[in-house]
Design an enzyme around this catalytic site. Structure first.
Site, PDB file in Angstrom:
ATOM      1  N   GLU A 115       0.893  -1.306  -0.119  1.00 53.47           N
ATOM      2  CA  GLU A 115      -0.152  -0.020  -0.078  1.00 53.47           C
ATOM      3  C   GLU A 115       0.826   1.318  -0.042  1.00 53.47           C
ATOM      4  O   GLU A 115       0.705   2.330  -0.723  1.00 53.47           O
ATOM      5  CB  GLU A 115      -0.950   0.135   1.203  1.00 53.47           C
ATOM      6  CG  GLU A 115      -1.742   1.390   1.433  1.00 53.47           C
ATOM      7  CD  GLU A 115      -1.909   1.680   2.636  1.00 53.47           C
ATOM      8  OE1 GLU A 115      -1.744   2.832   3.031  1.00 53.47           O
ATOM      9  OE2 GLU A 115      -2.322   0.967   3.630  1.00 53.47           O
ATOM     10  N   HIS A 116       1.943   1.238   0.749  1.00 52.14           N
ATOM     11  CA  HIS A 116       2.736   2.456   0.889  1.00 52.14           C
ATOM     12  C   HIS A 116       3.505   2.686  -0.363  1.00 52.14           C
ATOM     13  O   HIS A 116       3.694   3.569  -0.744  1.00 52.14           O
ATOM     14  CB  HIS A 116       3.945   2.124   1.891  1.00 52.14           C
ATOM     15  CG  HIS A 116       3.409   2.582   3.379  1.00 52.14           C
ATOM     16  ND1 HIS A 116       4.156   3.518   3.893  1.00 52.14           N
ATOM     17  CD2 HIS A 116       2.488   2.139   4.074  1.00 52.14           C
ATOM     18  CE1 HIS A 116       3.463   3.708   5.213  1.00 52.14           C
ATOM     19  NE2 HIS A 116       2.546   2.979   5.341  1.00 52.14           N
TER      20      HIS A 116
END
Length: 460
Positions: free
Chosen positions: A89-90
């Site tokens: 996600e990052h």
């Protein structure tokens, strides 16, 4: 800076945070006056590549919330690689073939929008809130990072350090989070729900660029994704945009079919006691096994929500009135139902004793209130008040376009249909005292539990 927003009730800094999150959880489902009809429901269709599309009209302002949800989360990670869903996600905010590293959010901001992302046990999501005329721009960008993410060690390894720092701040430096982690492990055992969404520190530290790309290529495919657009748009307006930007994306992996171990509940009650020198005031918690919304069904799921509100939803709840106001054994107390899972949910209680008070006395008072509810049921006044409170919270949530989009996305990701989600306010209105009594027996009467105590002092 972390982009994750852990869903409720995940990593919590205090018992007050639990209460606030419970209130927000009750406010997720929105209310359209006194009656909700299927004709008012959002509309959906499926692209030829398998991607689901949902339009939620809200014509109050020329603004839209654009969300892409992937049916993969922390509970789907390969053993030994915990934290990978959140780590990716990052990394999705790094570069693609067309967008330079770090530019995604800057482009959104320059166009007057906001963006962020979130990771859950069951899903990972990305969203932008932006003016309607900028919707094609963010759709193009989101489609680009569905297909063209480019990662090298130069971007991945520093971001891994960011995630490790997030793990330290959210878990290692948070006594309440540490207690909840131990309690979840005691309740769920070897199932992935028994560990933190953010992952184990040692395993996060070992994640590589190849791990991230393998996860991306396996799960970030249109047949494993849902597009939700809420705001100043209709399905007829959204369809050609979805076809243009997402419809041509080819499936690059089979549709994901989950294969998780079954949850084996504890055979007897468990107690977790944690002492921490950073704690000034003791806190008491308890988790009970409970079905998730999709397993419970619409009627029972709504009854669990109403039970939580009656028992510990606020200052008019039984626990607050009797333990805080009348007996004075608690400074704060509450209850919540966590049903937004695929494999099982849980029912939770928390309490803070009055200053100088005994946790043992507090626990006995809570047990007495539970016994009284099981023996006597709930009154018509309690029932109507609880349903009214949930409805009022839902009205407030409806004013937030992003809350509407999130409610539908989370429901779809955890086994509910669009109609189930849309009809939820009517399900709440239909709950009876007998339904609440049955829900209470299902989770509170003879069920095993995990009780936690967070105490001042040194040592674990």
């Amino acid at each position: 800076m972390s982009r994750s927003r852990f869903p409720a009730p995940r990593i919590l800094g205090s018992a007050l945070a639990i209460l606030l999150i419970v209130a927000l959880g009750a406010a997720v489902w929105f209310w359209r006056g006194t009656e909700v009809t299927v004709s008012d429901a959002p509309q959906s269709f499926r692209l030829s590549n398998g991607m689901e599309v949902l339009a939620i009209p809200d014509r109050r302002a020329p603004v839209v919330t654009h969300m892409v949800w992937y049916r993969v989360g922390a509970a789907d990670e390969t053993p030994g690689k915990t934290g990978l869903a959140h780590f990716l996600e990052h990394l999705m905010f790094k570069g693609t073939k067309e967008i330079a590293p770090g530019q995604f959010s800057r482009i959104v901001a320059r166009n007057g929008g906001q963006d962020n992302a979130f990771t859950h046990y069951e899903y990972t999501g990305y969203f932008q809130v932006i003016a309607k005329d900028r919707l094609p721009l963010v759709m193009k960008m989101e489609a680009e990072r569905m297909t063209g993410l480019q990662l090298t060690d130069a971007e991945v390894l520093p971001e891994r350090d960011v995630v490790l720092e997030e793990q330290r701040s959210r878990v290692e430096n948070n006594p309440m989070a540490l207690l909840q982690a131990e309690m979840n492990a005691a309740l769920y055992g070897d199932h992935p729900y028994g560990r933190d969404i953010i992952g184990h520190k040692q395993e996060i530290a070992a994640l590589t660029t190849e791990d991230a790309l393998d996860f991306y290529n396996r799960f970030y495919t249109p047949n494993n994704a849902t597009l939700i657009v809420a705001g100043d748009i209709s399905l007829d307006e959204l369809r050609p945009l979805a076809e243009e930007h997402y419809g041509a994306i080819a499936q690059r992996a089979p549709t994901f079919v989950r294969d998780r171990p079954a949850i084996v509940w504890p055979e007897e009650d468990k107690r977790v006691i944690r002492r921490d020198e950073r704690v000034n005031q003791p806190t008491w918690l308890r988790f009970y096994p409970a079905p998730d919304y999709s397993t419970a069904g619409a009627r029972r799921g709504a009854a669990f929500d109403v039970l939580a509100e009656i028992l510990g939803g606020g200052q008019t709840s039984r626990l607050y009135r009797n333990l805080v106001v009348t007996q004075g054994v608690a400074a704060s107390v509450g209850a919540w139902y966590e049903g937004s899972r695929l494999d099982a949910g849980k029912f939770g209680l928390y309490a803070l004793p009055r200053v100088g008070g005994s946790l043992a006395d507090l626990e006995q008072a809570i047990d007495d209130e539970i016994a009284a509810l099981l023996a006597e049921g709930v009154t018509d006044e309690e029932l109507e008040r609880a349903k009214t409170v949930i409805a009022a919270g839902a009205v407030y949530a409806r004013d937030n376009q992003r809350s509407m989009a999130y409610a539908y996305g989370e429901g779809l990701m955890t086994g509910l249909s669009v109609d189930d989600i849309h009809e939820w306010p009517n399900r709440i209105r239909a709950v009876t005292a007998a339904d609440v009594a049955e829900a209470a027996r299902a989770v509170l009467d003879g069920s095993v539990s995990v009780t936690g105590e967070l105490l001042p002092g040194g040592g674990a």
